[in-house]
Design a protein around this motif. Structure first.
Motif, PDB file in Angstrom:
ATOM      1  N   ASP A 189       0.846  -1.060  -0.040  1.00  0.00           N
ATOM      2  CA  ASP A 189      -0.536  -0.108   0.052  1.00  0.00           C
ATOM      3  C   ASP A 189       0.650   1.175   0.328  1.00  0.00           C
ATOM      4  OD1 ASP A 189      -0.842   2.193   1.462  1.00  0.00           O
ATOM      5  OD2 ASP A 189      -2.807   0.999   1.855  1.00  0.00           O
ATOM      6  N   ASN A 190       1.528   1.090   1.082  1.00  0.00           N
ATOM      7  CA  ASN A 190       2.208   2.866   1.084  1.00  0.00           C
ATOM      8  C   ASN A 190       3.541   2.386  -0.030  1.00  0.00           C
ATOM      9  OD1 ASN A 190       1.585   2.076   3.569  1.00  0.00           O
ATOM     10  ND2 ASN A 190       2.864   2.656   4.936  1.00  0.00           N
ATOM     11  N   GLY A 219      11.976  11.743   2.290  1.00  0.00           N
ATOM     12  CA  GLY A 219      11.589  10.909   2.265  1.00  0.00           C
ATOM     13  C   GLY A 219      11.857  10.219   1.600  1.00  0.00           C
ATOM     14  N   TRP A 222       8.739   3.609   3.070  1.00  0.00           N
ATOM     15  CA  TRP A 222       7.824   3.354   2.627  1.00  0.00           C
ATOM     16  C   TRP A 222       6.866   4.103   1.271  1.00  0.00           C
ATOM     17  CZ3 TRP A 222       8.978  -1.849   2.128  1.00  0.00           C
ATOM     18  CH2 TRP A 222       9.477  -2.489   3.208  1.00  0.00           C
ATOM     19  N   CYS A 223       6.653   5.064   1.260  1.00  0.00           N
ATOM     20  CA  CYS A 223       5.804   5.324   0.128  1.00  0.00           C
ATOM     21  C   CYS A 223       7.582   6.611  -0.822  1.00  0.00           C
ATOM     22  CB  CYS A 223       4.778   6.986   1.017  1.00  0.00           C
ATOM     23  SG  CYS A 223       3.805   6.601   2.318  1.00  0.00           S
ATOM     24  N   GLU A 242      16.438  12.711   2.634  1.00  0.00           N
ATOM     25  CA  GLU A 242      16.644  11.936   3.946  1.00  0.00           C
ATOM     26  C   GLU A 242      17.287  13.088   4.724  1.00  0.00           C
ATOM     27  OE1 GLU A 242      15.125  10.003   5.121  1.00  0.00           O
ATOM     28  OE2 GLU A 242      14.271   8.883   4.218  1.00  0.00           O
ATOM     29  N   VAL A 243      16.575  12.822   6.231  1.00  0.00           N
ATOM     30  CA  VAL A 243      17.130  12.890   7.678  1.00  0.00           C
ATOM     31  C   VAL A 243      17.289  11.880   8.543  1.00  0.00           C
ATOM     32  CG1 VAL A 243      15.741  14.769   7.840  1.00  0.00           C
ATOM     33  CG2 VAL A 243      14.566  12.933   9.145  1.00  0.00           C
ATOM     34  N   LYS A 247      18.623   5.945   5.479  1.00  0.00           N
ATOM     35  CA  LYS A 247      17.648   5.455   4.867  1.00  0.00           C
ATOM     36  C   LYS A 247      18.519   6.405   2.865  1.00  0.00           C
ATOM     37  CE  LYS A 247      14.047   3.678   6.598  1.00  0.00           C
ATOM     38  NZ  LYS A 247      12.661   4.231   6.930  1.00  0.00           N
ATOM     39  N   THR A 275       6.705  12.677   4.338  1.00  0.00           N
ATOM     40  CA  THR A 275       7.935  11.803   5.635  1.00  0.00           C
ATOM     41  C   THR A 275       6.818  11.701   6.768  1.00  0.00           C
ATOM     42  OG1 THR A 275       7.753  13.955   6.202  1.00  0.00           O
ATOM     43  CG2 THR A 275       9.738  13.684   4.620  1.00  0.00           C
ATOM     44  N   ASP A 277       6.348  14.318   8.574  1.00  0.00           N
ATOM     45  CA  ASP A 277       7.442  15.266   9.322  1.00  0.00           C
ATOM     46  C   ASP A 277       6.193  17.151   8.836  1.00  0.00           C
ATOM     47  OD1 ASP A 277       8.935  16.561  11.207  1.00  0.00           O
ATOM     48  OD2 ASP A 277      10.665  16.020   9.858  1.00  0.00           O
ATOM     49  N   VAL A 280       8.651  20.626   6.392  1.00  0.00           N
ATOM     50  CA  VAL A 280       9.875  19.617   5.403  1.00  0.00           C
ATOM     51  C   VAL A 280      10.525  21.093   4.257  1.00  0.00           C
ATOM     52  CG1 VAL A 280      10.333  18.149   3.544  1.00  0.00           C
ATOM     53  CG2 VAL A 280       8.921  17.780   5.886  1.00  0.00           C
ATOM     54  N   HIS A 300       0.721  12.180   5.720  1.00  0.00           N
ATOM     55  CA  HIS A 300      -0.659  12.060   5.787  1.00  0.00           C
ATOM     56  C   HIS A 300      -1.588  13.660   6.057  1.00  0.00           C
ATOM     57  CE1 HIS A 300      -3.841  10.228   7.502  1.00  0.00           C
ATOM     58  NE2 HIS A 300      -3.988  11.120   8.654  1.00  0.00           N
ATOM     59  N   GLU A 304       3.054  19.341   6.784  1.00  0.00           N
ATOM     60  CA  GLU A 304       5.022  18.973   5.495  1.00  0.00           C
ATOM     61  C   GLU A 304       5.186  19.994   5.022  1.00  0.00           C
ATOM     62  OE1 GLU A 304       5.550  15.467   4.380  1.00  0.00           O
ATOM     63  OE2 GLU A 304       4.602  13.975   5.048  1.00  0.00           O
ATOM     64  N   LEU A 343      -3.323  14.912   1.129  1.00  0.00           N
ATOM     65  CA  LEU A 343      -2.551  13.796   0.472  1.00  0.00           C
ATOM     66  C   LEU A 343      -2.922  14.292  -0.685  1.00  0.00           C
ATOM     67  CD1 LEU A 343      -4.341  11.386   2.837  1.00  0.00           C
ATOM     68  CD2 LEU A 343      -2.215  11.697   2.791  1.00  0.00           C
ATOM     69  N   ASN A 345      -2.842  12.046  -3.682  1.00  0.00           N
ATOM     70  CA  ASN A 345      -3.624  11.585  -4.209  1.00  0.00           C
ATOM     71  C   ASN A 345      -4.893  11.219  -3.654  1.00  0.00           C
ATOM     72  OD1 ASN A 345      -2.810  10.248  -1.859  1.00  0.00           O
ATOM     73  ND2 ASN A 345      -2.599   8.531  -1.989  1.00  0.00           N
ATOM     74  N   HIS A 352      -6.190   5.059  -3.206  1.00  0.00           N
ATOM     75  CA  HIS A 352      -4.525   3.991  -3.238  1.00  0.00           C
ATOM     76  C   HIS A 352      -5.528   3.135  -4.861  1.00  0.00           C
ATOM     77  CE1 HIS A 352      -2.183   3.705  -0.090  1.00  0.00           C
ATOM     78  NE2 HIS A 352      -1.799   4.493  -0.811  1.00  0.00           N
TER      79      HIS A 352
END
Ligand code: NAI
Length: 423
Positions: A189-190, A219, A222-223, A242-243, A247, A275, A277, A280, A300, A304, A343, A345, A352
């Motif tokens: 999914d992610n 980020g 997974w996503c 990235e942080v 990763k 992320t 977070d 960002v 989510h 961000e 989001l 998408n 999804h």
């Protein structure tokens, strides 16, 4: 129709909604097989469920599955922009499920709807971002409502992080199963779901040709991995930010350029955050972006991207086209923000694809059955989805693809489980 409480845009769209829900169902064979078993075994008989999920065709199929299992349902939205009003209509008219969700609802209505779902005195909560749990734990909510909850489930990374911190502080008042953390959820999914649908949302909103553009992906979880690989597949030159060293190293070895955001925005035509977070993308990044940069978020929450900072920098704001706002800065550069930083998408596409939600929602349905059967054993913690459920979902999905795999021979089983057998 049974008299029930609901609040949706219109019931007129029920037929269109049903057609689209049935179409999604064609790609959800795992959930269908669970629904058939639930209809006979009734594992959720007498259980009231409050679900706060994106109101989409896939969620409708999950609701039908839980109802087939005997549950009584109330559904509200986990995001004000992702609600598909035709789906709400069909759920109310054709399935007699209480839905409280209207596309584009303001914050006040959004929370009013969450409280309406909770007022149905649910025994299980299903969250995508922990909104039901948060409201049930807030001081303004009637404490009697939380007492009758036996457990809950959580669909996404951000929700799981919050719930784990509540459990660590000892304030979580009922057990949660972290559906997000099932392998058959986040591996697919992610990664593949968010990977494809994030670009789908951006393309639908802008009609952008991805080939030849420079795409910055913030980020590499997974996503982010999913989006980066799909963007590369469409011909983009992809930069990852990235942080986390591990990763970032993975992104480098996967063949992506990795650099700090401050440098990346100087090259990016399209910048996407994934992320979980906050801020960002912020003032100093907007100040360094190229004219015409398109900005989107698929994490989510809409935090961000620091939208208040963008608003402050802008001397003019207007709607460039549906789902796209243009911000003109003092030096004449224009930046484009998609879907109000929510989001992307779900804001400008359909979320999804059903085939991937098949696995996520199979985990949800089987987790609810697990809760119903094991409620006495669960404590106020965040639990992983039991391994047996994860394996069952993978097995059913492979079977639906018509893919067979090998099984270990007796000799192999022995070899893999012993340390004495050498060369
Ligand atoms: P994850 O934990 O696997 O990955 C997040 C990555 O972001 C980590 O590698 C972390 O090091 C990195 N990161 C954190 N702060 C950063 C910063 N300031 N700059 C650059 N990188 C940073 O999480 P996952 O599963 O990839 O989820 C990411 C977000 O997407 C979450 O908010 C999750 O809830 C959401 N999500 C969205 C979906 C959608 O449909 N759009 C579907 C599934 C999850």
């Amino acid at each position: 129709m049974r008299i029930m409480d609901y609040d949706i845009k219109t019931t007129d769209l029920a037929d269109v909604g049903k057609q689209r829900i049935d179409w999604a169902n064609r790609f959800m064979p795992v959930l269908t097989s669970i629904r058939e078993r639930f209809a006979t075994e009734q594992p959720l008989q007498g259980i009231k469920v409050a679900a706060c999920l994106h109101v989409t065709t896939e969620t409708a199929n999950l609701m039908q599955t839980l109802k087939a299992g005997g549950a009584e349902l109330a559904l509200c939205a986990s995001n004000p922009l992702s609600t598909q009003d035709d789906v709400s209509a069909s759920l109310v008219v054709n399935d007699e499920i209480a839905v409280f969700a209207i596309n584009g609802e303001d914050t006040e209505t959004y929370y009013k709807h969450i409280h309406a779902a909770l007022a149905t005195q649910s025994n299980i909560t299903m969250d995508d971002g922990a909104d039901l749990v948060s409201q049930l734990h807030s001081e303004e909510t009637n404490p009697a409502l939380v007492e009758q909850v036996i457990a809950g489930t959580e669909e996404t990374t951000t929700g799981v992080i919050r719930l784990k911190s509540m459990a660590a502080e000892g304030v979580l008042k009922y057990p949660i199963i972290a559906v997000n953390d099932a392998n058959t959820k986040h591996f697919f999914d992610n990664r593949y779901g968010t990977g494809q649908s994030t670009l789908d949302g951006i393309i639908r909103a802008t009609n952008l040709l991805i080939a030849g553009t420079t795409v910055v992906v913030a980020g590499y979880g997974w996503c982010g991995r999913g989006v980066a690989s799909r963007a590369r597949g469409l011909g983009a030159n992809v930069i990852v930010t990235e942080v986390t060293a591990l990763k970032a190293l993975e992104a480098v070895m996967d063949g992506f350029r990795v650099m700090p955001m401050q440098k990346a925005v100087q090259e990016g035509d399209l910048v996407i955050t994934l992320t979980g977070d906050i801020h960002v993308l912020r003032k100093e990044h907007f100040e360094a972006m190229k004219d015409g940069t398109i900005i989107a978020n698929s994490g989510h929450f809409n935090v961000e991207i620091d939208i208040p900072a963008l608003e402050e920098l802008a001397v003019e704001k207007s709607v460039a086209r549906e789902y796209v706002e243009s911000y003109t800065l003092a030096d004449g550069r224009t930046l484009y923000l998609i879907g109000e930083g929510r989001l992307v998408n779900l804001a400008s596409a359909e979320g999804h694809p059903a085939s991937v939600m098949d696995m996520s929602f199979a985990n949800q349905a089987l987790s609810l059955e697990y809760i119903a059967k094991n409620q006495q054993k669960l404590e106020n913690q965040v639990y992983d989805v039991p391994e047996a459920i994860d394996e069952e979902v993978a097995r059913l999905k492979l079977a639906a693809f018509g893919v067979e795999i090998d099984t270990l021979t007796e000799e192999q089983e022995k070899y893999l489980n012993s340390w004495e057998m050498g060369t």
